[in-house]
Motif scaffolding. Structure first.
Motif, mmCIF file in Angstrom:
data_model
loop_
_atom_site.group_PDB
_atom_site.id
_atom_site.type_symbol
_atom_site.label_atom_id
_atom_site.label_comp_id
_atom_site.label_asym_id
_atom_site.label_seq_id
_atom_site.Cartn_x
_atom_site.Cartn_y
_atom_site.Cartn_z
ATOM 1 N N HIS A 16 -8.679 12.846 -3.309
ATOM 2 C CA HIS A 16 -9.116 11.866 -2.126
ATOM 3 C C HIS A 16 -8.313 11.110 -1.438
ATOM 4 O O HIS A 16 -7.248 10.889 -1.427
ATOM 5 C CB HIS A 16 -9.912 11.004 -2.731
ATOM 6 N N LEU A 17 -8.583 10.780 0.296
ATOM 7 C CA LEU A 17 -7.928 10.348 0.806
ATOM 8 C C LEU A 17 -8.259 8.615 0.874
ATOM 9 O O LEU A 17 -9.668 8.511 1.197
ATOM 10 C CB LEU A 17 -7.679 11.207 2.327
ATOM 11 N N GLU A 18 -7.264 7.964 0.552
ATOM 12 C CA GLU A 18 -8.110 6.197 0.955
ATOM 13 C C GLU A 18 -6.710 5.601 1.734
ATOM 14 O O GLU A 18 -5.880 5.952 1.617
ATOM 15 C CB GLU A 18 -8.000 5.968 -0.826
ATOM 16 N N HIS A 19 -6.597 4.410 1.941
ATOM 17 C CA HIS A 19 -5.696 3.250 2.359
ATOM 18 C C HIS A 19 -5.111 2.311 0.902
ATOM 19 O O HIS A 19 -6.697 1.849 0.521
ATOM 20 C CB HIS A 19 -7.039 2.686 3.362
ATOM 21 N N ILE A 20 -4.345 2.502 0.924
ATOM 22 C CA ILE A 20 -3.847 1.828 -0.222
ATOM 23 C C ILE A 20 -3.025 0.841 -0.006
ATOM 24 O O ILE A 20 -2.566 1.286 1.297
ATOM 25 C CB ILE A 20 -3.788 2.620 -1.288
ATOM 26 N N GLU A 21 -2.096 0.376 -0.586
ATOM 27 C CA GLU A 21 -0.890 -0.648 -0.399
ATOM 28 C C GLU A 21 0.053 0.568 -0.214
ATOM 29 O O GLU A 21 0.877 1.362 -0.848
ATOM 30 C CB GLU A 21 -0.548 -2.208 -1.509
ATOM 31 N N ARG A 22 1.274 0.103 0.061
ATOM 32 C CA ARG A 22 2.848 0.256 0.530
ATOM 33 C C ARG A 22 2.625 0.006 -1.226
ATOM 34 O O ARG A 22 2.590 -1.380 -1.093
ATOM 35 C CB ARG A 22 3.021 -0.704 1.711
ATOM 36 N N PRO A 23 3.907 1.185 -1.337
ATOM 37 C CA PRO A 23 4.281 0.437 -2.569
ATOM 38 C C PRO A 23 5.405 -0.640 -2.287
ATOM 39 O O PRO A 23 6.731 -0.615 -1.295
ATOM 40 C CB PRO A 23 5.180 1.825 -2.720
ATOM 41 N N ALA A 24 5.940 -1.594 -2.884
ATOM 42 C CA ALA A 24 6.991 -2.481 -3.266
ATOM 43 C C ALA A 24 8.288 -1.987 -3.860
ATOM 44 O O ALA A 24 8.098 -0.555 -4.991
ATOM 45 C CB ALA A 24 6.671 -3.668 -4.144
ATOM 46 N N ILE A 25 9.243 -1.941 -3.363
ATOM 47 C CA ILE A 25 10.594 -1.259 -3.872
ATOM 48 C C ILE A 25 11.439 -2.102 -4.524
ATOM 49 O O ILE A 25 10.906 -3.421 -4.537
ATOM 50 C CB ILE A 25 11.540 -0.277 -2.889
ATOM 51 N N THR A 26 12.574 -1.872 -5.974
ATOM 52 C CA THR A 26 13.484 -2.310 -6.652
ATOM 53 C C THR A 26 14.553 -2.295 -5.765
ATOM 54 O O THR A 26 14.656 -1.811 -4.903
ATOM 55 C CB THR A 26 13.590 -1.908 -7.900
ATOM 56 N N PRO A 27 15.124 -3.825 -6.618
ATOM 57 C CA PRO A 27 16.880 -2.795 -5.614
ATOM 58 C C PRO A 27 16.991 -2.117 -5.813
ATOM 59 O O PRO A 27 18.290 -1.723 -5.378
ATOM 60 C CB PRO A 27 17.455 -3.649 -6.431
ATOM 61 N N ASP A 28 17.218 -0.845 -6.706
ATOM 62 C CA ASP A 28 18.166 0.146 -6.596
ATOM 63 C C ASP A 28 16.989 1.150 -6.039
ATOM 64 O O ASP A 28 17.422 2.700 -5.994
ATOM 65 C CB ASP A 28 17.599 1.143 -7.892
ATOM 66 N N GLU A 29 16.009 1.137 -5.077
ATOM 67 C CA GLU A 29 15.379 1.905 -4.711
ATOM 68 C C GLU A 29 15.551 2.084 -2.998
ATOM 69 O O GLU A 29 15.291 1.049 -1.932
ATOM 70 C CB GLU A 29 13.408 1.592 -5.120
ATOM 71 N N VAL A 30 14.732 3.232 -2.686
ATOM 72 C CA VAL A 30 14.456 2.963 -0.314
ATOM 73 C C VAL A 30 13.040 3.634 -0.351
ATOM 74 O O VAL A 30 12.332 3.936 -1.393
ATOM 75 C CB VAL A 30 15.321 4.516 -0.553
ATOM 76 N N LEU A 31 12.608 2.765 0.300
ATOM 77 C CA LEU A 31 11.108 2.626 0.745
ATOM 78 C C LEU A 31 11.393 3.980 1.711
ATOM 79 O O LEU A 31 11.594 3.479 2.700
ATOM 80 C CB LEU A 31 10.650 1.723 1.217
ATOM 81 N N ILE A 32 10.692 5.140 1.660
ATOM 82 C CA ILE A 32 10.551 6.483 2.560
ATOM 83 C C ILE A 32 9.085 6.292 3.450
ATOM 84 O O ILE A 32 8.051 6.088 3.128
ATOM 85 C CB ILE A 32 10.669 7.579 2.422
ATOM 86 N N ARG A 33 9.488 5.993 4.620
ATOM 87 C CA ARG A 33 7.727 6.114 5.618
ATOM 88 C C ARG A 33 8.333 8.559 5.570
ATOM 89 O O ARG A 33 8.578 9.054 6.037
ATOM 90 C CB ARG A 33 7.976 5.842 7.198
#
Length: 330
Positions: A16-33
């Motif tokens: 299902h398509l839902e609205h949720i919070e953006r994921p948080a990133i750790t110091p070793d991660e990249v947030l991708i659009r």
């Protein structure tokens, strides 16, 4: 953000398509659009919870991670404090453990690379899992060398369409096995010979190959061994198997058999790394490899995409368009 989630195992109807919070990133991660995502067999395994043994890792009664999707291509939105390879606005592609069927996803830096300049985001999104499986299965596990013969069982599929091209780039003589309707596609990718499995059983033709990459699992190990040379290699890259153990029984039998025969029966290495993605980008930008897209779906129709993947014998790859360039500019 919008995301495709499921809170129970089942058919594509549980997505299902839902609205949720953006994921948080750790110091070793990249947030991708996320601009696009690819559909893989693993997405069906996660969604259905089959084989049942997989639930030991995914969650016994319901999925631990509700957002689906592994292949991803998009634009860097933010980077963690320890990230050095990427900066905001870089176009990247790679893999996540789960979560690419969403407007944003987080990924470890070492599972991403810069997107091939010659590809659209949809094309780039279908590369990581399937092309890595093909490259590592042929070159690293299968040790394919120039001049050797290789048979790709499932040559018109997601892994197979990459495998045909990569095997040719490695200098091999390539035989592809597919249905008659996909024969021309496989030839166009560089296959030297194409076998229509509805008319001919390659395991009974009398010909032997140095390497077989089997991404279908529709022949017994005994039959497959008959089609490889006495010192040849069989690489099992997929196969559904039974309801409980899936392909695990077949994999165990293959490894045990290898201990007593001159042939090597094994599975792909499947190690994720930036280095492998960089190698794939070089093959793509050189023109040696081009992703083949059968269809694309908008994010809201992801369930239909997975349904098509599992029920319609989809050929090549399917992509999910998550956001457009106009969306990204907002």
């Amino acid at each position: 953000m919008r995301a495709i989630v499921h809170h129970a195992y089942g058919t594509a109807d549980v997505l299902h398509l839902e609205h949720i919070e953006r994921p948080a990133i750790t110091p070793d991660e990249v947030l991708i659009r996320v601009r696009a995502a690819g559909v893989n067999h693993a997405d069906w395994v996660y969604t259905s919870g089959r084989p049942l043994i997989a639930r030991l890792a995914f969650g016994l009664r319901k999925p631990k991670q509700p957002v689906r999707g592994r292949d991803v291509a998009g634009v860097v939105e933010a980077v963690g404090a320890n990230v050095t390879r990427f900066r905001p606005n870089d176009a990247v592609f790679g893999e996540v453990d789960a979560g690419s069927f969403a407007e944003y996803t987080a990924a470890p830096e070492n599972q991403l690379a810069l997107k091939p300049a010659t590809l659209t985001f949809e094309q780039a999104a279908v590369v990581p899992v399937s092309a890595r499986t093909a490259l590592q299965g042929l070159r690293d596990t299968g040790r394919l060398r120039s001049g050797q013969s290789v048979l790709i069982n499932g040559a018109s599929g997601g892994v197979g369409t990459f495998a045909v091209q990569i095997a040719k780039a490695l200098g091999a003589e390539v035989t592809g096995v597919c249905s008659r309707r996909n024969a021309e596609l496989v030839r166009s990718l560089g296959a030297d010979q194409v076998i229509d499995y509805t008319r001919e059983d390659f395991t009974r033709s009398g010909r032997r190959y140095d390497l077989i990459l089997d991404s279908i699992g529709n022949h017994s190990l005994i039959d497959l061994r008959r089609a490889i040379t006495p010192t040849g290699t069989l690489v099992l890259s997929s196969g559904t198997g039974g309801r409980v153990l899936g392909p695990m029984g077949r994999i165990i039998r293959a490894r045990l058999t290898s201990l007593f025969v001159g042939q090597t029966l094994t599975t792909g290495m499947l190690a994720r790394s930036t280095e492998t993605l960089d190698e794939l980008r070089e093959l793509i930008d050189s023109g040696a490899v081009t992703p083949v897209l059968e269809r694309t779906y908008p994010l809201s129709e992801t369930a239909d995409a997975l349904r098509h993947f599992t029920e319609a014998h989809a050929r090549a790859k399917i992509a999910i368009t998550v956001s457009s360039s106009a969306d990204a500019a907002e």
